[in-house]
Write a protein that holds these residues in place. Structure first.
Motif, short mmCIF file in Angstrom:
data_model
loop_
_atom_site.label_atom_id
_atom_site.label_comp_id
_atom_site.label_asym_id
_atom_site.label_seq_id
_atom_site.Cartn_x
_atom_site.Cartn_y
_atom_site.Cartn_z
N SER A 1 0.81 -1.23 0.00
CA SER A 1 0.00 0.00 0.00
C SER A 1 0.84 1.28 0.00
O SER A 1 0.30 2.38 -0.11
N LYS B 1 -12.42 -0.67 10.44
CA LYS B 1 -11.96 0.12 9.29
C LYS B 1 -10.98 -0.69 8.43
O LYS B 1 -11.02 -0.63 7.21
N LEU C 1 -12.81 -3.32 6.39
CA LEU C 1 -13.48 -2.70 5.24
C LEU C 1 -12.51 -2.57 4.06
O LEU C 1 -12.86 -2.84 2.91
N ILE C 2 -11.27 -2.15 4.38
CA ILE C 2 -10.27 -1.99 3.31
C ILE C 2 -9.92 -3.35 2.72
O ILE C 2 -9.87 -3.52 1.51
N GLU D 1 -11.73 -5.95 2.56
CA GLU D 1 -12.88 -6.44 1.77
C GLU D 1 -12.88 -5.82 0.37
O GLU D 1 -13.22 -6.48 -0.61
N THR D 2 -12.49 -4.56 0.28
CA THR D 2 -12.48 -3.92 -1.04
C THR D 2 -11.34 -4.48 -1.91
O THR D 2 -11.42 -4.42 -3.12
N VAL D 3 -10.31 -5.03 -1.25
CA VAL D 3 -9.18 -5.64 -2.00
C VAL D 3 -9.62 -6.99 -2.57
O VAL D 3 -9.28 -7.35 -3.69
N HIS E 1 -4.21 2.61 1.30
CA HIS E 1 -4.50 1.54 0.35
C HIS E 1 -4.14 2.02 -1.05
O HIS E 1 -4.49 3.15 -1.42
N ASP E 2 -3.40 1.20 -1.78
CA ASP E 2 -3.02 1.58 -3.16
C ASP E 2 -2.35 2.95 -3.24
O ASP E 2 -2.63 3.72 -4.16
N VAL F 1 -7.02 6.32 2.67
CA VAL F 1 -8.44 6.03 2.40
C VAL F 1 -9.32 6.19 3.63
O VAL F 1 -10.54 6.22 3.52
N ASP F 2 -8.69 6.30 4.81
CA ASP F 2 -9.48 6.48 6.02
C ASP F 2 -8.57 6.99 7.13
O ASP F 2 -7.34 6.94 7.01
#
Ligand SMILES: Nc1ncnc2c1ncn2[C@@H]1O[C@H](COP(=O)(O)OP(=O)(O)O)[C@@H](O)[C@H]1O
Ligand SMILES: [Mg+2]
Length: 253
Positions: free
Chosen positions: A47, A244, A247-248, A250-252, A221-222, A226-227
């Protein structure tokens, strides 16, 4: 409470030039580190956490963007010899693998940054004595790193990083090589020193339980933030940071 930014990162982007497209490791990252703050940088593998620490330690240069230290921008900070000077004057490093000099004693390892800065001998002795007391290793002062446990070695590394009261300490997974109980001891000691010395610290971690010791957490992230979460110093912190982070993840997936 008045918050003073000791470090200001402004629109920092880092692209590693590789054959083909190039890798954008940091993508327009902006944040501030406040005086006396312990800031955690959390993120998955890849990241951009290490890239960020390398830039802040002037071990590599950003593709674009600015880093301001105490409100001051030096456009040459990433070039030698200014980069070496910047590191020596402004940064304390704590590594996952301790990185002590094996042929030097505990007190010599701790004294090293003071010697490099050309500090007077009497002052070095006084400061090293104080630091040995703060990290609880007076009895071990003449011992070599190999004779110490991992936790003790990391105490020495923390003493070495903080001995010059640098504006910023950068820590990369500082408990990554330690068991849970030793990690807890080290983090508690770090917090105590931070409070006593008003030390500003950025620590990179992928471990939510480590991040709970911070004052604030930035989630990467990336290559982007992001938070963000400001710790309340209650049991809620662990819950919120985990939530939190999940959540990150899960998006990956
Ligand atoms: N020297 C390099 N050359 C090319 N790509 C790199 C280099 N260092 C890191 N990267 C890439 O940049 C991205 C961020 O890496 P890094 O900062 O090491 O992430 P993290 O420390 O969060 O795991 C990754 O995609 C990684 O592969
Ligand atoms: Mg890394």
């Amino acid at each position: 409470m008045e918050k003073n930014a000791i470090l200001s990162i402004q629109h920092v982007t880092k692209i590693y030039e590789t054959i083909g497209e190039g890798v954008k490791a940091l993508d327009d990252v902006s944040f501030e580190l406040y005086e006396g703050e312990l800031l955690a940088i959390m993120g998955t593998s890849g990241s951009g956490k290490s890239t960020l620490l390398h830039l802040l330690g002037a071990m590599d240069r950003p593709t674009s963007g600015k880093v301001l230290l105490q409100g001051h921008f030096d456009e040459n900070m990433f070039k030698e010899p200014q980069a070496t000077f910047y590191r020596r004057e402004n940064i304390g490093f704590i590594f996952q693998s301790f990185n002590l000099l094996k042929d030097l004693s505990v007190e010599e390892n701790i004294a090293l940054p003071l010697i490099l800065k050309g500090t007077l001998d009497e002052l070095i002795d006084e400061k090293v004595d104080q630091m040995l007391e703060m990290i609880g290793l007076e009895r071990w002062r003449t011992h070599r790193p190999v004779e110490l446990s991992g936790g003790q070695q990391q105490r020495v590394a923390i003493g070495r990083a903080l001995i010059t009261s640098p504006p910023i300490v950068l820590a990369d997974e500082l408990t990554g090589n330690l068991d849970f109980n030793t990690s807890t001891d080290i983090l508690k000691m770090l917090i105590q020193l931070k409070e006593q010395l008003n030390q500003s610290i950025i620590m990179v971690t992928h471990d939510p339980s480590v991040a709970t010791y911070a004052d604030r957490v930035l989630f990467f992230h990336d290559g982007k933030i992001v938070d963000e979460y400001t710790c309340s110093k209650t049991a809620e912190d662990m819950e919120m940071i985990l939530k939190k982070f999940k959540l990150i993840l899960e998006t990956v997936a």
